[in-house]
Design a protein around this motif. Sequence first.
Motif, PDB file in Angstrom:
ATOM      1  N   ALA A  26      16.450 -30.523  27.414  1.00  0.00           N
ATOM      2  CA  ALA A  26      16.023 -29.145  27.198  1.00  0.00           C
ATOM      3  C   ALA A  26      17.184 -28.219  26.848  1.00  0.00           C
ATOM      4  N   GLU A  68       5.934 -26.194  34.425  1.00  0.00           N
ATOM      5  CA  GLU A  68       5.266 -25.521  33.315  1.00  0.00           C
ATOM      6  C   GLU A  68       5.999 -24.208  33.056  1.00  0.00           C
ATOM      7  N   TRP A  95       5.955 -25.237  27.861  1.00  0.00           N
ATOM      8  CA  TRP A  95       6.266 -26.510  28.488  1.00  0.00           C
ATOM      9  C   TRP A  95       5.069 -26.938  29.321  1.00  0.00           C
ATOM     10  N   VAL A  98       6.470 -31.147  32.452  1.00  0.00           N
ATOM     11  CA  VAL A  98       7.858 -31.548  32.233  1.00  0.00           C
ATOM     12  C   VAL A  98       8.518 -31.900  33.566  1.00  0.00           C
ATOM     13  N   GLN A 113      14.879 -34.546  30.176  1.00  0.00           N
ATOM     14  CA  GLN A 113      13.555 -34.130  30.610  1.00  0.00           C
ATOM     15  C   GLN A 113      12.511 -34.957  29.871  1.00  0.00           C
ATOM     16  N   VAL A 117       6.641 -30.310  25.026  1.00  0.00           N
ATOM     17  CA  VAL A 117       7.206 -29.004  24.700  1.00  0.00           C
ATOM     18  C   VAL A 117       6.659 -28.590  23.332  1.00  0.00           C
TER      19      VAL A 117
END
Length: 204
Positions: A26, A68, A95, A98, A113, A117
């Motif tokens: 990320a 989220e 997101w 995740v 991660q 996304v």
Amino acid sequence: MPMFKPKGTMIEEASYRVKYKDIFEAKAYYEALREWIRENGFHDGSPQKFEQYENHLHEKITPGGFKEMIIRWRTQRTPEDSTYFRYHLDLDFLWLGVTNTEVVRDGVKFKAQKGEVEVTVKAQVELDYEGKWEKHWFLKHVIDIFQKRIFQREIIAQHRWELYRDAYNLQNYIKNWFKMNKYLPYEETKTFFSSKAWPSHAPK
């Protein structure tokens, strides 16, 4: 953080979503996008042209430990110090599910991660963004004619095309970073931040 709301007429030039569901890093993803925004002259709209364009962040951890998030970036660029045109490029991130994971490549273990996304991009051209025409005693009576008959076919069309091109260059850039299929007939200049996405079935 100051918010600079549009004052003029908005013309939407592009709107699309890019969705990725697999393993990625990320932080590297956001760094790559920030590099693109910076290199293409977009900023937060302040006179100082800061990079404080993130104006919304909502984060929630689900009972299963999944993250989220909703993140919004609102960026602007004024072409060649124009007092009439301004470009807006909005990015909304989502997101879903995740969680942290690890990935091994070439014997090296990376923290990353895993999850879904999505980014929604909207590009708009703002006309008369300082409101000078709308407030002028004479120009306010001819602004519609000026925009539709004089500007529309040449000058406005030129600015609309420039922002349209930028928006879809960004789409290509994002897909390239995620190792997804792309549709533009050329490759973007390689980013300083190399891709740190590891899709299970990367296109050949």
